[in-house]
Design an enzyme around this catalytic site. Structure first.
Site, mmCIF file in Angstrom:
data_model
loop_
_atom_site.group_PDB
_atom_site.id
_atom_site.type_symbol
_atom_site.label_atom_id
_atom_site.label_comp_id
_atom_site.label_asym_id
_atom_site.label_seq_id
_atom_site.Cartn_x
_atom_site.Cartn_y
_atom_site.Cartn_z
ATOM 1 N N LYS A 156 -52.575 -26.395 -32.861
ATOM 2 C CA LYS A 156 -53.999 -26.173 -33.155
ATOM 3 C C LYS A 156 -54.174 -24.843 -33.858
ATOM 4 O O LYS A 156 -53.908 -23.791 -33.273
ATOM 5 C CB LYS A 156 -54.824 -26.143 -31.861
ATOM 6 C CG LYS A 156 -56.320 -26.135 -32.154
ATOM 7 C CD LYS A 156 -57.151 -25.737 -30.953
ATOM 8 C CE LYS A 156 -57.478 -24.271 -30.919
ATOM 9 N NZ LYS A 156 -58.263 -23.784 -32.063
ATOM 10 N N GLY A 212 -52.757 -15.300 -29.082
ATOM 11 C CA GLY A 212 -54.193 -15.034 -29.139
ATOM 12 C C GLY A 212 -54.533 -13.841 -28.268
ATOM 13 O O GLY A 212 -53.672 -13.006 -27.972
ATOM 14 N N THR A 245 -55.665 -11.526 -25.008
ATOM 15 C CA THR A 245 -55.196 -11.472 -23.619
ATOM 16 C C THR A 245 -56.122 -12.273 -22.712
ATOM 17 O O THR A 245 -55.650 -12.973 -21.805
ATOM 18 C CB THR A 245 -55.069 -10.001 -23.175
ATOM 19 O OG1 THR A 245 -54.020 -9.415 -23.961
ATOM 20 C CG2 THR A 245 -54.720 -9.870 -21.704
ATOM 21 N N GLU A 281 -48.232 -14.735 -26.427
ATOM 22 C CA GLU A 281 -48.170 -13.559 -27.317
ATOM 23 C C GLU A 281 -49.606 -13.060 -27.447
ATOM 24 O O GLU A 281 -50.434 -13.731 -28.066
ATOM 25 C CB GLU A 281 -47.605 -13.945 -28.687
ATOM 26 C CG GLU A 281 -46.223 -14.584 -28.655
ATOM 27 C CD GLU A 281 -45.137 -13.662 -28.132
ATOM 28 O OE1 GLU A 281 -45.326 -12.429 -28.192
ATOM 29 O OE2 GLU A 281 -44.126 -14.173 -27.647
ATOM 30 N N CYS A 333 -52.100 -7.672 -34.427
ATOM 31 C CA CYS A 333 -51.886 -7.446 -32.986
ATOM 32 C C CYS A 333 -51.087 -6.170 -32.738
ATOM 33 O O CYS A 333 -51.345 -5.451 -31.780
ATOM 34 C CB CYS A 333 -51.172 -8.638 -32.384
ATOM 35 S SG CYS A 333 -49.676 -9.091 -33.271
ATOM 36 N N GLU A 383 -58.581 -2.922 -27.473
ATOM 37 C CA GLU A 383 -58.161 -3.451 -28.775
ATOM 38 C C GLU A 383 -59.416 -3.703 -29.620
ATOM 39 O O GLU A 383 -60.237 -4.559 -29.282
ATOM 40 C CB GLU A 383 -57.397 -4.770 -28.587
ATOM 41 C CG GLU A 383 -56.891 -5.335 -29.897
ATOM 42 C CD GLU A 383 -56.168 -6.679 -29.749
ATOM 43 O OE1 GLU A 383 -56.660 -7.540 -28.998
ATOM 44 O OE2 GLU A 383 -55.125 -6.859 -30.411
HETATM 45 P P1 NAD Z 1 -58.434 -16.085 -29.187
HETATM 46 O O1 NAD Z 1 -57.744 -15.864 -27.892
HETATM 47 O O2 NAD Z 1 -59.903 -16.073 -29.205
HETATM 48 O O3 NAD Z 1 -58.005 -17.500 -29.807
HETATM 49 C C1 NAD Z 1 -56.647 -17.823 -30.045
HETATM 50 C C2 NAD Z 1 -56.519 -19.346 -30.102
HETATM 51 O O4 NAD Z 1 -56.796 -19.861 -28.797
HETATM 52 C C3 NAD Z 1 -57.511 -20.013 -31.054
HETATM 53 O O5 NAD Z 1 -56.879 -21.095 -31.708
HETATM 54 C C4 NAD Z 1 -58.590 -20.510 -30.105
HETATM 55 O O6 NAD Z 1 -59.320 -21.607 -30.611
HETATM 56 C C5 NAD Z 1 -57.757 -20.907 -28.889
HETATM 57 N N1 NAD Z 1 -58.486 -20.981 -27.618
HETATM 58 C C6 NAD Z 1 -59.639 -20.367 -27.276
HETATM 59 N N2 NAD Z 1 -59.998 -20.723 -26.019
HETATM 60 C C7 NAD Z 1 -59.037 -21.558 -25.555
HETATM 61 C C8 NAD Z 1 -58.840 -22.248 -24.316
HETATM 62 N N3 NAD Z 1 -59.694 -22.140 -23.306
HETATM 63 N N4 NAD Z 1 -57.735 -23.011 -24.181
HETATM 64 C C9 NAD Z 1 -56.837 -23.121 -25.190
HETATM 65 N N5 NAD Z 1 -56.992 -22.510 -26.384
HETATM 66 C C10 NAD Z 1 -58.073 -21.725 -26.568
HETATM 67 O O7 NAD Z 1 -57.810 -15.023 -30.190
HETATM 68 P P2 NAD Z 1 -58.267 -14.723 -31.690
HETATM 69 O O8 NAD Z 1 -59.536 -13.955 -31.636
HETATM 70 O O9 NAD Z 1 -58.181 -15.962 -32.490
HETATM 71 O O10 NAD Z 1 -57.071 -13.787 -32.190
HETATM 72 C C11 NAD Z 1 -57.026 -12.422 -32.029
HETATM 73 C C12 NAD Z 1 -56.135 -12.031 -30.865
HETATM 74 O O11 NAD Z 1 -54.826 -12.547 -31.046
HETATM 75 C C13 NAD Z 1 -55.984 -10.516 -30.739
HETATM 76 O O12 NAD Z 1 -56.092 -10.150 -29.388
HETATM 77 C C14 NAD Z 1 -54.561 -10.275 -31.246
HETATM 78 O O13 NAD Z 1 -53.967 -9.106 -30.751
HETATM 79 C C15 NAD Z 1 -53.864 -11.511 -30.768
HETATM 80 N N6 NAD Z 1 -52.635 -11.743 -31.523
HETATM 81 C C16 NAD Z 1 -51.431 -11.536 -30.897
HETATM 82 C C17 NAD Z 1 -50.235 -11.684 -31.599
HETATM 83 C C18 NAD Z 1 -48.902 -11.491 -30.923
HETATM 84 O O14 NAD Z 1 -47.884 -11.929 -31.473
HETATM 85 N N7 NAD Z 1 -48.842 -10.832 -29.774
HETATM 86 C C19 NAD Z 1 -50.271 -12.059 -32.945
HETATM 87 C C20 NAD Z 1 -51.513 -12.265 -33.565
HETATM 88 C C21 NAD Z 1 -52.689 -12.098 -32.832
#
Ligand code: NAD
Length: 501
Positions: free
Chosen positions: A199, A252, A254, A274, A308, A405
């Protein structure tokens, strides 16, 4: 397509393939087919530079996830994918990397329009990350091995271990590296023979749908890779809860990661997470401050700070503090903000208005808590969601802008006096994704590397990357690693075999 996006495209031009791709209706990709028969509500794909609509993306349902998981399971255990030899998998992965390179301009244009990323950065970084990662794991497909064991009790058995793919992988990715993060989730499991239901973030699905056109050409059979677009609360949740998804690979925030991790463990599914970061950079009295300041273009201001592992907290020895602030200010003020498709643009907009408001809110908190705004700190007067590169000085570790963050182009700078104090300040955070140490004294660097609570320690550079090097956080930045040989283990089960002779 909105007229504002059209005029952006006319101003800078795009390839004929990109035009064709954008003009077509968008469908989920399940069981080797773009699902044109499914009538689903849609969400607009918005170009962050103009606020204009590019196209519409279907909002998948739990039923679509179920169809995709069934297709993935069939592909992996009975279908053509199950019959792919390691060499066949290697060749398909290599071919996909080759097609990414051949179509680099088109992919960069699609990604840039959809995410607002500067096209120069897309070409230089995102495209190479994707192609390099597929190539790296192509090499691993033929090198998965178990081992023989000499047992003591009982005797007369041939004993060995064999590695086998864990099962259907459910991958969920964020919007900040739509292509790159998805490829990080796909390459290793495909190399070992897993099938995938992925997804993308609902606001950045386009590059993944284009990639599926290339995956077909690369020879991936139906069901090996399935893309279900839509919301996290619906599609993401259905993936995490599906009984036939053996392994969740999530990137995504934390907060979402905690929900996903709990749901996975409640049905004893494998999960790697991650998550977010607030990575420190520590500059000692002997640091090359010019190099550090220049590296902020890659460490904190790249991709408008939506990275991130961004080096978003800088600790500088008090003797070099004023110099560091002045040199970074000059770099930040020289960054060219502009439309994503303009090859001269260094920094595009942030992803959307919600993210822009969130970043500006943090900036206001910083000012209210007593930090000195050195430069930036405001949006551009534009239809696009731009935030000027921002630098705060006179910060202390208890400030919100130092602890949380921000996920935007905001750097906070804090002075320190001793090595012990620097380590303590750097570790005083819930996250532990990455870090960098800036010093000419490699003995000191070597002494400090074990003391920093982070999944990566870089010395005299921040945010280099290579598929051979694992990436993943300590503390609340996550569990498990992407990349490197380490990642393969998360997609393999070890079976213990005893044969009585
Ligand atoms: P997010 O957590 O809002 O969403 C990430 C994904 O999870 C999206 O596809 C979203 O639709 C999905 N999602 C949301 N709610 C869900 C649920 N209840 N069940 C399953 N899936 C769900 O994050 P974001 O705002 O899209 O991305 C930014 C974050 O990602 C930042 O915190 C960043 O640091 C982190 N990030 C981490 C890494 C890493 O490798 N550590 C890399 C890139 C981004």
């Amino acid at each position: 397509m909105d007229v504002k996006v059209q005029s952006l495209i006319e101003q800078f031009g795009i390839t004929e393939q990109t035009r064709e791709f954008l003009a077509k209706p968008k469908y989920m990709y399940i069981d080797g087919q773009f699902q044109s028969d499914l009538d689903r509500p849609t969400i607009a794909a918005i170009n962050p530079c103009t606020g204009g609509k590019i196209t519409e993306i279907p909002l998948g349902t739990a039923a679509d996830v179920d169809t995709a998981v069934k297709a993935a399971k069939h592909a992996m255990y009975k279908g053509e994918w199950s019959k792919f030899s390691p060499r066949d998998r290697e060749q398909a992965l290599r071919k996909l990397a080759e097609l990414i390179r051949e179509n680099a301009q088109t992919i960069a244009e699609i990604e840039s329009l959809d995410s607002g990323k500067a096209i120069s950065g897309c070409k230089a970084v995102d495209l190479n990350v994707a192609a390099n990662t597929f190539e790296y794991y192509a090499g691993w497909a033929t090198k998965i091995e178990g081992s023989t064991r000499d047992t003591s009790f009982p005797v007369d058995c041939v004993t060995y271990t064999r590695k086998q793919p864990v099962g259907v992988v459910g991958a969920i990715v964020p919007w900040n590296w739509p292509l790159g993060m998805a490829v990080w989730k796909m390459a290793a499991p495909l190399a070992v023979g897993c099938s995938i239901v992925l997804k993308p973030a609902e606001i950045t699905s386009l590059s993944m749908l284009y990639l599926m056109e290339l995956a077909e050409k690369a020879g991936f059979p139906k069901g090996a890779i399935n893309i279900v677009t839509g919301k996290g609360s619906v599609v993401g949740n259905a993936i995490v809860e599906h009984k036939d998804v053996s392994k969740i690979s999530f990137t995504g925030s934390t907060n979402t990661g905690k929900i996903v991790g709990q749901a996975a463990i409640s049905r004893v599914a494998h999960a790697t997470l991650e998550l977010g970061g607030k990575s420190p950079m520590i500059a000692f009295e002997d640091a090359d401050i010019d190099a550090l300041a220049k590296n902020t273009l890659g460490s904190v201001y790249f991709n408008a700070g939506q990275v991130c592992s961004a080096g978003s907290r800088l600790y500088v020895h008090r003797s070099r503090y004023d110099e560091a602030v002045a040199k970074i200010k000059a770099i930040a003020e020289g960054i060219k903000l502009g439309p994503c498709l303009d090859p001269e643009t260094v920094m595009g907009p942030v992803i959307n208005k919600t993210q822009q408001d969130s970043i500006l809110g943090f900036i206001e908190q910083g000012k209210a808590q007593g930090a000195t705004l050195v430069t930036g700190g405001e949006a551009l007067a534009s239809d696009g969601t731009f935030v000027r590169p921002t630098l705060f000085a006179d910060c202390t570790n208890d400030m919100t802008i130092v602890q949380e963050e921000i996920f935007g182009p905001v750097l906070v700078v804090i002075p320190f006096d001793t090595e012990e104090e620097a380590v303590e300040l750097a570790n005083d955070n819930i996250y532990g994704l990455a870090s960098s140490i800036w010093t000419k004294d490699l003995s000191r660097a070597n002494r400090l590397i074990p003391q920093i609570d982070a999944g990566a320690v870089w010395v005299n550079i921040h945010d280099p990357g290579d598929p051979a090097m694992p990436f993943g956080g300590f503390k609340q930045s996550g569990i498990g690693k992407d990349l490197g040989p380490e990642q393969l283990a998360y997609f393999l089960e070890t079976k213990s075999v005893w044969i009585k002779i």
